[in-house]
Motif scaffolding. Structure first.
Motif, PDB file in Angstrom:
ATOM      1  N   GLY A  37       0.792  -1.169   0.124  1.00 50.17           N
ATOM      2  CA  GLY A  37      -0.796   0.073  -0.001  1.00 50.17           C
ATOM      3  C   GLY A  37       0.822   1.336   0.365  1.00 50.17           C
ATOM      4  O   GLY A  37       2.251   1.197   0.404  1.00 50.17           O
ATOM      5  N   ASP A  38       0.575   2.231  -0.558  1.00 49.03           N
ATOM      6  CA  ASP A  38       0.809   3.396  -0.283  1.00 49.03           C
ATOM      7  C   ASP A  38       1.017   4.073   1.116  1.00 49.03           C
ATOM      8  O   ASP A  38       1.075   5.892   1.683  1.00 49.03           O
ATOM      9  CB  ASP A  38       0.528   4.712  -1.083  1.00 49.03           C
ATOM     10  N   PHE A  77       2.838   6.556  11.244  1.00 43.54           N
ATOM     11  CA  PHE A  77       3.435   7.318  12.442  1.00 43.54           C
ATOM     12  C   PHE A  77       4.408   7.767  11.754  1.00 43.54           C
ATOM     13  O   PHE A  77       4.681   9.296  12.353  1.00 43.54           O
ATOM     14  CB  PHE A  77       4.000   6.374  13.617  1.00 43.54           C
ATOM     15  N   ASP A  78       5.174   7.176  10.812  1.00 43.06           N
ATOM     16  CA  ASP A  78       6.648   7.896  10.642  1.00 43.06           C
ATOM     17  C   ASP A  78       6.318   7.500   8.767  1.00 43.06           C
ATOM     18  O   ASP A  78       5.612   6.929   8.278  1.00 43.06           O
ATOM     19  CB  ASP A  78       7.269   7.105  10.738  1.00 43.06           C
ATOM     20  N   GLU A  79       7.244   8.216   7.780  1.00 39.40           N
ATOM     21  CA  GLU A  79       6.539   8.625   6.209  1.00 39.40           C
ATOM     22  C   GLU A  79       7.554   7.573   6.034  1.00 39.40           C
ATOM     23  O   GLU A  79       7.315   7.106   4.593  1.00 39.40           O
ATOM     24  CB  GLU A  79       6.523  10.388   6.061  1.00 39.40           C
ATOM     25  N   ASP A  80       8.620   6.984   6.498  1.00 41.76           N
ATOM     26  CA  ASP A  80       9.565   6.144   5.935  1.00 41.76           C
ATOM     27  C   ASP A  80       8.633   4.336   6.086  1.00 41.76           C
ATOM     28  O   ASP A  80       9.294   3.086   6.209  1.00 41.76           O
ATOM     29  CB  ASP A  80      10.575   6.348   6.385  1.00 41.76           C
ATOM     30  N   ASP A  81       7.661   4.210   7.042  1.00 37.82           N
ATOM     31  CA  ASP A  81       7.004   2.613   7.390  1.00 37.82           C
ATOM     32  C   ASP A  81       6.804   2.458   5.954  1.00 37.82           C
ATOM     33  O   ASP A  81       6.043   3.713   4.823  1.00 37.82           O
ATOM     34  CB  ASP A  81       5.039   3.596   7.836  1.00 37.82           C
ATOM     35  N   PHE A 136       1.960  -1.936   8.767  1.00 40.90           N
ATOM     36  CA  PHE A 136       2.950  -1.244   8.688  1.00 40.90           C
ATOM     37  C   PHE A 136       4.473  -1.448   9.070  1.00 40.90           C
ATOM     38  O   PHE A 136       4.129  -1.776  11.015  1.00 40.90           O
ATOM     39  CB  PHE A 136       2.495  -0.225   9.451  1.00 40.90           C
ATOM     40  N   TYR A 137       5.409  -1.840   7.802  1.00 43.71           N
ATOM     41  CA  TYR A 137       6.785  -1.983   8.813  1.00 43.71           C
ATOM     42  C   TYR A 137       7.629  -0.526   9.029  1.00 43.71           C
ATOM     43  O   TYR A 137       7.154   0.479   8.662  1.00 43.71           O
ATOM     44  CB  TYR A 137       7.145  -2.814   7.394  1.00 43.71           C
ATOM     45  N   ASP A 138       8.134  -0.942  10.162  1.00 47.64           N
ATOM     46  CA  ASP A 138       9.032   0.676  10.742  1.00 47.64           C
ATOM     47  C   ASP A 138      10.373   0.095  10.607  1.00 47.64           C
ATOM     48  O   ASP A 138      11.171   1.182  11.029  1.00 47.64           O
ATOM     49  CB  ASP A 138       8.491   1.391  12.019  1.00 47.64           C
ATOM     50  N   VAL A 139      10.768  -0.597   9.749  1.00 45.98           N
ATOM     51  CA  VAL A 139      11.949  -0.710  10.129  1.00 45.98           C
ATOM     52  C   VAL A 139      12.225  -0.717   8.665  1.00 45.98           C
ATOM     53  O   VAL A 139      11.529   0.211   7.338  1.00 45.98           O
ATOM     54  CB  VAL A 139      12.215  -2.593   9.946  1.00 45.98           C
ATOM     55  N   ASP A 140      13.824  -0.259   8.146  1.00 49.41           N
ATOM     56  CA  ASP A 140      14.451  -0.014   6.589  1.00 49.41           C
ATOM     57  C   ASP A 140      13.877  -1.008   5.818  1.00 49.41           C
ATOM     58  O   ASP A 140      14.752  -1.852   5.527  1.00 49.41           O
ATOM     59  CB  ASP A 140      15.380   0.829   6.649  1.00 49.41           C
ATOM     60  N   LEU A 141      12.930  -0.913   5.042  1.00 49.28           N
ATOM     61  CA  LEU A 141      12.881  -1.408   3.481  1.00 49.28           C
ATOM     62  C   LEU A 141      13.467  -0.446   2.722  1.00 49.28           C
ATOM     63  O   LEU A 141      11.712   0.957   2.483  1.00 49.28           O
ATOM     64  CB  LEU A 141      11.249  -2.026   3.768  1.00 49.28           C
TER      65      LEU A 141
END
Length: 298
Positions: free
Chosen positions: A155-156, A160-164, A208-213
């Motif tokens: 999804g887009d 909580f974070d724009e990098d999610d 939502f992944y909050d790790v760097d992908l």
């Protein structure tokens, strides 16, 4: 300059007061930890059986592996008139093939094949029985099937974070029965869910992944079946690990699993923990069907 001198004096005083403080942490008797969630892929021939055992230890130390005197898995179908009794009983003896790992697998030295078929009869119940330091422990669990994952897509939206990174998962619940699910998103992230409000419906939800992908990274999502007891256990674990307060944080509750101390019982296949509330190991034993789906991040 006159204003600076008092601050210099304060710094010197604080430096002189520095001392080493020895913190006494509580010590407890070690408890056995059983890590035995067996994930079944019914397209394969055998269940990948691995039971890992460790012991609890004091603060600041890793849980050391430990050794069992014996380990065996019994399985069969419950008698319709007496569900605690299993019919068509079979067994698989386990052994620590690689010494010092604490990992027990079907014993390859037996004359008969100790591996367990992944083609499991619906309703099959599994019982793990282990001997450890003169005591006997056991866990009983039903085989928990699961529906397929209908779709997985990126999804887009953000949380909580724009990098999610948003992942959308779709599945269809089976109507008319209570279904429980455990999702493994990798990176040590899990989610327990039930069908209380989606009975028999196709359902889509976002994670939502909050790790760097990065674009090109591949993620794999696992969906596992669960009974009510395993669902409650995983839901409690997820709740307790959402806000990690460190080693001094007091958990909201003790995550008690389904492994009981059955030392001295006449019938080790029929057990409970009513009269031994303080004699229990940690961990969980479950046999669950697993469905997987992967996605390449764009």
């Amino acid at each position: 300059m006159k204003r600076i001198i008092p601050y210099l004096v304060l710094v010197v005083c604080l430096w002189g007061c520095e001392d080493v403080i020895d913190v006494e942490v509580p010590t407890t008797e070690p408890r056995l930890i059983v890590n035995g969630v067996l994930r079944v892929d019914e397209s394969q021939q055998f269940i990948p059986v691995e039971i890992k055992v460790t012991e609890t230890t004091n603060f600041f130390e890793d849980n050391p592996v430990t050794e069992l005197e014996s380990a065996i898995i019994f399985y069969g179908q419950p008698n319709p008139d007496a569900p605690e009794i299993l019919e068509n009983l079979a067994s698989s003896s386990l052994a620590e093939v690689n010494p010092g790992t604490g990992i027990y697998v079907p014993d390859p030295t037996f004359d008969e094949d100790q591996r367990i078929s992944a083609q499991i009869i619906p309703g099959t119940v599994f019982i793990l029985v282990v001997e450890h330091k003169g005591r006997t422990y056991a866990a009983r669990t039903p085989y928990s099937p699961v529906v397929p994952i209908d779709n997985i897509e990126q999804g887009d939206e953000t949380l909580f974070d724009e990098d999610d990174t948003e992942i959308k998962i779709t599945f269809t619940d089976v109507k008319g029965i209570d279904n429980y699910y455990v999702f493994d998103f990798g990176f040590g992230e899990f989610l327990a869910a039930d069908d209380q409000f989606i009975d028999g419906q196709q359902f889509e939800f976002s994670y939502f992944y909050d790790v760097d992908l990065e674009p090109g990274d591949e993620i794999e999502v696992s969906m596992m079946g669960a009974d009510l007891e395993f669902f409650n256990y995983m839901d409690l674990l997820v709740e307790q690990t959402e806000d990690d307060g460190g080693v001094f944080e007091t958990p909201a509750a003790t995550a008690r699993g389904n492994v009981f101390d059955i030392t001295g019982l006449d019938n080790i296949l029929v057990f409970d923990n009513v009269n031994r509330p303080e004699d229990f190991p940690l961990g969980y034993f479950a046999v669950v069907q697993e469905r997987k789906a992967s996605l390449v991040i764009e």
